[in-house]
Design a protein around this motif. Structure first.
Motif, PDB file in Angstrom:
ATOM      1  N   ALA A   1       6.257   1.604   3.229  1.00 27.45           N
ATOM      2  CA  ALA A   1       4.852   1.396   2.872  1.00 27.45           C
ATOM      3  C   ALA A   1       4.321   0.130   3.545  1.00 27.45           C
ATOM      4  O   ALA A   1       4.993  -0.901   3.588  1.00 27.45           O
ATOM      5  CB  ALA A   1       4.718   1.276   1.359  1.00 27.45           C
TER       6      ALA A   1
ATOM      7  N   LEU B   1       0.844  -1.193   0.000  1.00 29.92           N
ATOM      8  CA  LEU B   1       0.000   0.000   0.000  1.00 29.92           C
ATOM      9  C   LEU B   1       0.881   1.245   0.000  1.00 29.92           C
ATOM     10  O   LEU B   1       1.365   1.684   1.037  1.00 29.92           O
ATOM     11  CB  LEU B   1      -0.915  -0.002   1.233  1.00 29.92           C
ATOM     12  CG  LEU B   1      -1.811  -1.232   1.396  1.00 29.92           C
ATOM     13  CD1 LEU B   1      -2.612  -1.149   2.678  1.00 29.92           C
ATOM     14  CD2 LEU B   1      -2.741  -1.384   0.187  1.00 29.92           C
ATOM     15  N   GLY B   2       1.125   1.789  -1.160  1.00 30.18           N
ATOM     16  CA  GLY B   2       1.959   2.974  -1.254  1.00 30.18           C
ATOM     17  C   GLY B   2       3.320   2.668  -1.835  1.00 30.18           C
ATOM     18  O   GLY B   2       3.563   1.582  -2.388  1.00 30.18           O
ATOM     19  N   GLU B   3       4.231   3.627  -1.694  1.00 31.84           N
ATOM     20  CA  GLU B   3       5.569   3.508  -2.253  1.00 31.84           C
ATOM     21  C   GLU B   3       6.619   3.698  -1.161  1.00 31.84           C
ATOM     22  O   GLU B   3       6.353   4.291  -0.119  1.00 31.84           O
ATOM     23  CB  GLU B   3       5.776   4.554  -3.361  1.00 31.84           C
ATOM     24  CG  GLU B   3       4.806   4.417  -4.533  1.00 31.84           C
ATOM     25  CD  GLU B   3       5.028   5.492  -5.574  1.00 31.84           C
ATOM     26  OE1 GLU B   3       5.882   6.375  -5.340  1.00 31.84           O
ATOM     27  OE2 GLU B   3       4.344   5.455  -6.617  1.00 31.84           O
TER      28      GLU B   3
ATOM     29  N   ALA C   1       0.019  11.460   0.659  1.00 29.05           N
ATOM     30  CA  ALA C   1       0.619  10.186   0.270  1.00 29.05           C
ATOM     31  C   ALA C   1       0.121   9.010   1.111  1.00 29.05           C
ATOM     32  O   ALA C   1       0.608   7.889   0.947  1.00 29.05           O
ATOM     33  CB  ALA C   1       2.145  10.288   0.393  1.00 29.05           C
ATOM     34  N   ASP C   2      -0.841   9.241   1.990  1.00 24.63           N
ATOM     35  CA  ASP C   2      -1.315   8.185   2.890  1.00 24.63           C
ATOM     36  C   ASP C   2      -2.129   7.160   2.101  1.00 24.63           C
ATOM     37  O   ASP C   2      -3.179   7.495   1.536  1.00 24.63           O
ATOM     38  CB  ASP C   2      -2.161   8.791   4.007  1.00 24.63           C
ATOM     39  CG  ASP C   2      -2.442   7.802   5.125  1.00 24.63           C
ATOM     40  OD1 ASP C   2      -2.843   6.668   4.831  1.00 24.63           O
ATOM     41  OD2 ASP C   2      -2.246   8.171   6.287  1.00 24.63           O
ATOM     42  N   PRO C   3      -1.688   5.878   2.070  1.00 23.44           N
ATOM     43  CA  PRO C   3      -2.394   4.888   1.246  1.00 23.44           C
ATOM     44  C   PRO C   3      -3.708   4.412   1.851  1.00 23.44           C
ATOM     45  O   PRO C   3      -4.507   3.774   1.161  1.00 23.44           O
ATOM     46  CB  PRO C   3      -1.381   3.736   1.161  1.00 23.44           C
ATOM     47  CG  PRO C   3      -0.586   3.847   2.424  1.00 23.44           C
ATOM     48  CD  PRO C   3      -0.479   5.327   2.705  1.00 23.44           C
TER      49      PRO C   3
END
Length: 453
Positions: A239, A233-235, A377-379
């Protein structure tokens, strides 16, 4: 609070049992210079510290069995482990006091000679010849226990695997100290409450130690599962990893907000992870097995490696469910939820349980404060916003974006009028600040703690 009360009650029971067999000491040094009272006081302190050490260590071993019936009185399995930790610390301190009382014989002899020193108490007849061996075993076990507990508390010095190996030695040390205690407990104790309590502690602690050494901890609540899917979830390396697991039909089901101990590999121990999905919210896989979601943040030396080690279809064991973090409270109190970072996971499950028309029994409207480092940027934020928008009873979301200087403070929550049921899951620093504020405000703080090592 419950952990503190339980520890005080346990220590009080041990202390009262000791008082029942502790006779009058009299003057420490009499008019003729004989230190009979001082020697007798040393002997009684030796017995008291020994009883406290073996009692607290037995308590720590029993708590480590993860007995489900202890959850409700203590407020959840995380609090059971908190009591386990403090019982271990107390056992180490009592063991140090026991060793100091034993070693005080040398300087007391220099000060007052050995005049007035009590004769050795009789012990169980069939262990009379083992007195010397029991003393040696106890001394070496004490040194090893002290080193083991010190390294256990200083968790940053050890990676998880060596820490786990070290912790597995605790039951062996207890069995050695149990022999020491059994061989040296005064014979007169065994017919009195102190002896009955000592016998019960030795039996319970030894049983727990053997159960642990046999690898049976949590076995009855352990269920086969497999990884259904994986998603980062995210980069970036920080993450979180979403792991959807398919659990066997033996899984008894869980309540939103609970957690489980998960073994991804047999060589690893069980690690606690929140179940980040409500019961039945993900449905079932093609084989008819229920699906559960875990969201794992790479915070420790073990969780950082999971992204490269896990794969779809991989078998695992899931033990549980555990926990009392249900987001419910008294009707007269406002429900306030506070989450920071990966601490949002139990609230995701609580929110999923509020989707649709059928509200969970006892659920009330709530205010959710979510603290994130960077909202852009919070997934998890988009999912969180969607769940809050459809929650029933309603949950009002407030996002505190650190990247924009928006930080939640206990003082801000204190401005909320009335009594609060405050549910918190997140970093220890914020939790400690909220706990400090809760002592001065009409709050009831419910705090999930995964500090289990």
């Amino acid at each position: 609070m419950r952990v503190r009360v339980a520890l005080i009650l346990f220590l009080s029971t041990l202390g009262l049992a000791w008082l029942a067999v502790c006779g009058p000491v009299g003057p420490l040094v009499d008019a003729s210079g004989v230190a009979g009272g001082a020697w007798l006081l040393r002997q009684q302190l030796l017995y008291l510290s020994g009883l406290l050490a073996i009692g607290l260590m037995a308590l720590a071993l029993v708590l480590a069995l993860r007995l489900p019936w202890l959850e409700r009185p203590l407020g959840g399995m995380d609090q059971v482990y908190r009591l386990h930790k403090w019982a271990g610390v107390g056992a180490a301190l009592a063991a140090v006091a026991h060793w100091a009382a034993k070693e005080s014989s040398g300087w007391m002899t220099v000060l007052w000679s050995r005049a007035g020193k009590p004769v050795r108490d009789a012990v169980l007849p069939w262990l009379t010849g083992s007195r010397s061996l029991a003393k040696d075993v106890g001394e070496w076990a004490f040194y090893l226990l002290l080193a083991a507990i010190a390294l256990t508390l200083l968790t940053r010095l050890l990676a998880y695997r060596p820490w786990r190996v070290l912790h597995r030695a605790m039951p062996v040390l207890f069995l050695a100290l149990a022999f020491h205690s059994l061989a040296l407990t005064p014979l007169a104790w065994w017919g009195q409450p102190a002896g009955l309590l000592m016998g019960a502690l030795l039996a319970l602690g030894s049983s727990a130690a053997l159960w642990s050494l046999a690898g049976r901890v949590g076995q009855r609540r352990r269920h086969a599962a497999r990884i259904h899917s994986l998603q980062v979830l995210g980069e970036g390396p920080g993450a979180p990893l979403e792991v959807v697991c398919a659990v066997a039909p033996s899984w008894p089901g869980h309540r939103a907000g609970q957690f489980a101990f998960v073994r991804f590999e047999r060589s690893e121990g069980a690690h606690p992870f929140t179940i980040a999905s409500a019961p039945a919210s993900l449905g079932r896989d093609a084989q008819g097995d229920e699906l559960l979601r875990l969201v794992i943040k790479p915070l420790g030396d073990y969780t950082r490696t999971l992204r490269g080690r896990l794969r779809a279809g991989q078998a695992l064991d899931i033990e549980g469910p555990y926990g009392q973090f249900d987001g419910r409270g008294a009707a007269a109190r406002q429900q306030v939820w506070v989450a920071a970072g990966v601490g949002i996971t139990p609230f995701l499950a609580l929110l999923e349980a509020r989707q649709g028309d059928a509200a969970p029994a006892g659920a009330q409207p709530a205010q959710l404060h979510y603290c994130t480092r960077n909202a852009t940027a919070d997934p998890l934020l988009a999912r969180l916003q969607a769940l809050c928008a459809q929650a029933h009873p309603p949950v009002r979301l407030t996002v505190h974006d650190a990247a924009r200087g928006q930080r939640l403070t206990p003082a801000a929550l204190a401005a909320t009028p009335g009594a609060l049921d405050l549910w918190f899951c997140g970093p220890q620093g914020l939790g400690d600040a909220l706990a400090d504020q809760a002592r001065r405000a009409p709050w009831r703080l419910h705090r999930e703690s995964f500090a289990m090592r």
